[in-house]
Design an enzyme around this catalytic site. Structure first.
Site, short mmCIF file in Angstrom:
data_model
loop_
_atom_site.label_atom_id
_atom_site.label_comp_id
_atom_site.label_asym_id
_atom_site.label_seq_id
_atom_site.Cartn_x
_atom_site.Cartn_y
_atom_site.Cartn_z
N HIS A 28 0.82 -1.22 0.00
CA HIS A 28 0.00 0.00 0.00
C HIS A 28 0.86 1.28 0.00
CE1 HIS A 28 0.41 0.09 4.35
NE2 HIS A 28 -0.53 -0.77 4.61
N HIS A 82 -5.86 -9.28 13.86
CA HIS A 82 -5.93 -7.99 13.16
C HIS A 82 -6.79 -8.14 11.91
CE1 HIS A 82 -4.74 -4.23 11.46
NE2 HIS A 82 -3.61 -4.60 10.88
N GLU A 84 -6.80 -6.15 9.15
CA GLU A 84 -6.28 -5.73 7.84
C GLU A 84 -6.12 -6.95 6.93
OE1 GLU A 84 -2.90 -3.07 7.96
OE2 GLU A 84 -3.32 -2.37 5.93
N ASP A 86 -4.20 -8.22 4.76
CA ASP A 86 -3.03 -9.10 4.59
C ASP A 86 -3.04 -10.24 5.60
OD1 ASP A 86 -2.64 -6.90 6.30
OD2 ASP A 86 -0.47 -7.09 6.25
N HIS A 152 -1.52 -1.41 14.69
CA HIS A 152 -1.70 -0.03 14.28
C HIS A 152 -3.12 0.30 13.86
CE1 HIS A 152 -1.36 -0.88 9.75
NE2 HIS A 152 -1.43 -2.04 10.36
N ASP A 171 1.40 -7.24 13.60
CA ASP A 171 2.23 -6.32 12.82
C ASP A 171 3.45 -5.81 13.61
OD1 ASP A 171 0.97 -6.26 10.33
OD2 ASP A 171 -0.49 -4.78 10.99
N TYR A 197 10.36 -0.63 8.71
CA TYR A 197 8.97 -1.02 8.96
C TYR A 197 8.36 -0.11 10.04
CZ TYR A 197 5.06 -4.17 10.03
OH TYR A 197 3.82 -4.71 10.23
N HIS A 230 4.83 -10.42 9.96
CA HIS A 230 5.64 -10.15 8.77
C HIS A 230 7.11 -10.40 9.10
CE1 HIS A 230 2.35 -8.19 6.63
NE2 HIS A 230 2.12 -7.44 7.69
FE1 FEO Z 1 -1.87 -3.98 9.51
FE2 FEO Z 1 0.15 -6.43 8.25
O1 FEO Z 1 -1.41 -5.44 8.44
#
Ligand code: FEO
Length: 400
Positions: A28, A82, A84, A86, A152, A171, A197, A230
């Protein structure tokens, strides 16, 4: 299907079952030249538990990886740390396979998942909402949930596996690296990737991070491993990434000046180089970044680590150059702490770039230092000496 990576047992009965996105180059807008991973973890106990999922396009790869350990239809619990996409967009697919799985999420997580996946049948999903301190017994092991509000997203949560002292941090503590290695001690420069990151994802939430680290401290958790969603897993002294987060969140910069600019016909670039020469002459480190020739994710990380920066733009169409406009929109959203900034740029017949740059940052906590430097057309010797003097002053400010 090409799934070269085997699931990896990171502790007895605890497996990495995520996926590697080797070709990820843009997350993104965050440039990811080294690719990325979406980590999911499977705990095989009386209740088979999946911690997080992956991007929808990788769902079947994750399921195939799980099937090398257990029958995926036997998954009992899915922890959705989370919302989001991903980490959650493979949920509809995995729930087609694991039809009886119960999902554990925060209240906001449940709301978010319902909003994202209304068309995927989430009204029929079996949710249990959890909050900080809640525990879930899965057989021989216990999971404890820790809300991580705005780390986040509002729904963010972390999960701690008590018997193995593993924090599934989602994250936080992540890095965007595609690698066949799974642990921090197997990858060089992992701290650098973690810093990039942090700078690009977590800077706006620095004060929340400090509070969250306090919460973890108060809970008295022994952490032997931090398994983020990640990148690689921190097993070699995980305290070092916790300490790094505390430092980065403090906003304290190094004694360094960053000069960030764009240039149409080279005049603003001449000014940038003269400023940099002045900084160097003052005995302070300096780094130059041309906005169209550099990776902004790296640039942001460098900027977060400095105390002072200078922004240069030529005037185009009575305003700042478009790359500077985009960059300042990004920077303003990141809300860095304790930064001082100065402005410079060339113009032809009507200025405007400096006014617009100042306008863009005027309601932030960034402090403007030294008078802006404007040069008409091409800088002459005196103009460049003025830039050099500005550089000397910025170097002194960075060291003060
Ligand atoms: Fe906030 Fe890795 O997504």
């Amino acid at each position: 299907m090409d799934t070269p990576e085997e699931p990896l047992e990171i502790a007895k009965g605890v497996y990495w079952v995520g996926v590697i996105d080797w070709n990820l180059r843009d997350f993104h807008g965050y440039e990811t030249p080294r690719g990325g991973t979406y980590n999911a973890y499977l705990i095989v106990d009386e209740k088979i538990t999946l911690i997080d999922t992956v991007k929808a396009s990788f769902a079947d790869e994750m399921i195939e990886r799980i099937s090398r350990i257990v029958d995926p239809s036997k998954i009992d619990y899915i922890v959705a740390n989370h919302v989001e996409m991903d980490h959650s967009s493979a949920l509809p697919r995995i729930l087609e396979v694991a039809q009886n799985a119960k999902i554990f999420a925060t209240e906001r997580g449940k709301t978010g998942l319902n909003e994202y996946y209304a068309e995927s049948g989430c009204s029929g999903w079996n949710f249990e909402t959890v909050k900080t301190g809640d525990e879930l017994n899965i057989g021989k092991r216990t999971l404890m949930f820790i809300e991580a509000v705005m780390l986040h997203w509002p729904d963010s949560m972390q999960t701690y596996l008590k018997e193995d002292n593993i924090l599934f941090s989602n994250d936080a503590f992540g890095q965007h690296i595609a690698t066949s290695k799974r642990f921090d001690d197997q990858v060089e420069d992992v701290m650098e990737d973690a810093a990039i990151y942090f700078a690009n994802i977590l800077t706006p939430f620095a004060s929340r991070i400090l509070k969250h680290l306090e919460t973890i401290g108060k809970l008295g958790l022994q952490i032997d491993m931090i398994a983020p969603s990640h990148g690689v897993i921190w097993r070699n002294d995980p305290q070092r990434i916790i300490d790094a987060y505390a430092k980065w969140a403090s906003g304290k910069g190094n004694q360094k000046v960053i000069v960030i600019y764009d240039s149409m016909w080279g005049s603003t670039e001449m000014m940038a180089k003269a400023i940099a020469e002045g900084v160097r002459a003052s005995g302070t480190d300096v780094v130059l970044f041309h906005l169209r020739k550099n990776d902004w994710s790296m640039l942001i990380k460098e900027l977060m680590e400095c105390r002072v920066f200078a922004l240069g733009s030529p005037t185009m169409h009575n305003g700042m150059f478009f790359t500077m406009g985009g960059f300042l929109t990004y920077l303003k959203g990141l809300r860095p702490k304790d930064k001082k900034v100065s402005f410079f740029g060339s113009y032809g017949w009507g200025g405007g770039a400096i006014r617009q740059m100042e306008e863009a940052l005027k309601n932030t906590k960034m402090e403007f230092v030294e008078d802006p430097l404007k040069v008409k057309f091409r800088p002459e010797k005196d103009d460049l000496e003025g830039c050099r003097q500005l550089g000397i002053k910025l170097g002194e400010i960075a060291r003060s």
